[in-house]
Design an enzyme around this catalytic site. Structure first.
Site, short mmCIF file in Angstrom:
data_model
loop_
_atom_site.label_atom_id
_atom_site.label_comp_id
_atom_site.label_asym_id
_atom_site.label_seq_id
_atom_site.Cartn_x
_atom_site.Cartn_y
_atom_site.Cartn_z
N VAL A 3 44.67 34.89 41.23
CA VAL A 3 43.80 35.93 41.77
C VAL A 3 42.35 35.47 41.55
O VAL A 3 41.98 35.08 40.44
CB VAL A 3 44.05 37.25 41.01
CG1 VAL A 3 43.06 38.31 41.44
CG2 VAL A 3 45.48 37.72 41.23
N CYS A 4 41.54 35.55 42.59
CA CYS A 4 40.13 35.12 42.46
C CYS A 4 39.38 36.05 41.52
O CYS A 4 39.36 37.27 41.71
CB CYS A 4 39.45 35.13 43.82
SG CYS A 4 37.66 34.96 43.68
N VAL A 5 38.72 35.48 40.55
CA VAL A 5 38.05 36.28 39.51
C VAL A 5 36.91 37.12 40.08
O VAL A 5 36.79 38.31 39.76
CB VAL A 5 37.57 35.39 38.34
CG1 VAL A 5 36.58 34.33 38.78
CG2 VAL A 5 36.96 36.23 37.23
#
Lengths: 125, 130
Positions: free
Chosen positions: B77-79
């Site tokens: 998941v992209c931070v």
């Protein structure tokens, strides 16, 4: 941070959405900036409402959103210089190259398709 | 063949995550490898364990978690996208002084470099979005 192991691929980021109605354009630009750290062969395509991302004179004050359009002018500093804009998309919206805030190559949709076919990775936003 | 998968839309709102899941399953069934699934934009919402869909509907989040456990998938998941949308793991929650985290099993939070790296490493990068 680069972990490319010497591999250089052709990456194209395809921008199809207007800059503010949704977050796609802003978050796409974030990917583009990160990609610069990986020493890949990066190009950007702007088509459909995506051409609005590059228009001059954007004002977002009334929207209370950040105007991120100046970042496109900074791409050159990241060695990202291949910006292709679909001629048909400009014309359909009454725009010309003079309305854009960076130097681009205006290409036909057919030429854009050829450019896409040459890529290793196409990420569409 | 090694596939990279990008999911750009949230669960239930949009079919992108369903299609990406079916694609990943089909790829694995054919004996190919899924190098990474990267969740971006509202796609990060596929990784919250607080999702509670109606009982007669598919559970998109646990379905991803189960597929990851079965095939040892890397679900990232992209931070930056996650922080905007309120998706935190334990260390991110601590770092930002929040009192809870909501990341689902099998997902991890990392940077956009993981997306670019997947594009470099995979033979095919497939984007599921609007």
């Amino acid at each position: 941070m680069s972990d490319a192991g010497g591999v250089v691929k052709k990456f194209m980021f395809v921008n199809r959405k207007a800059p503010y109605g949704t977050v796609y354009a802003l978050e796409s630009l974030e990917v583009v900036l990160i990609s610069a750290a990986f020493d890949q062969d990066v190009s950007l395509a702007f088509l459909d409402d995506g051409v609005y991302e590059l228009t001059k004179g954007q004002s977002t004050k009334g929207l209370e959103m950040k105007n991120f359009s100046p970042t496109y002018r900074a791409l050159e500093g990241y060695d990202i210089e291949k910006l292709y804009v679909a001629r048909e998309s400009l014309e359909e919206r009454g725009l010309s190259e003079d309305d854009l805030l960076v130097d681009v190559q205006v290409v036909s949709c057919a030429e854009m398709a050829d450019l896409m076919a040459e890529q290793d990775v196409v990420l569409s936003f | 063949m090694k596939f990279g998968i990008m999911v750009n839309e949230g669960p239930y709102q949009h079919q992108a995550s369903d299609t990406a899941y079916q694609f990943a399953k089909a790829v694995l069934a054919k004996g190919h490898e899924v190098y990474r699934v990267f969740f971006y934009h509202d796609g990060v919402n596929n990784g919250t364990r607080l999702t509670v869909p109606p009982q007669d509907d598919r559970n998109i989040v646990t379905r991803w978690s189960e597929l990851a456990a079965k095939h040892n998938l890397d679900l990232v998941v992209c931070v930056a996208a996650a922080q905007r949308r309120g998706l935190l793991d334990e260390s991110e929650a601590k770092r930002h002084g929040r009192d809870a985290n909501n990341i689902a099993a099998g997902f991890r939070i990392s940077g956009l470099g993981q997306l670019v790296e997947a594009g470099i490493q995979a033979d095919r990068m497939v984007v599921f979005g609007d």
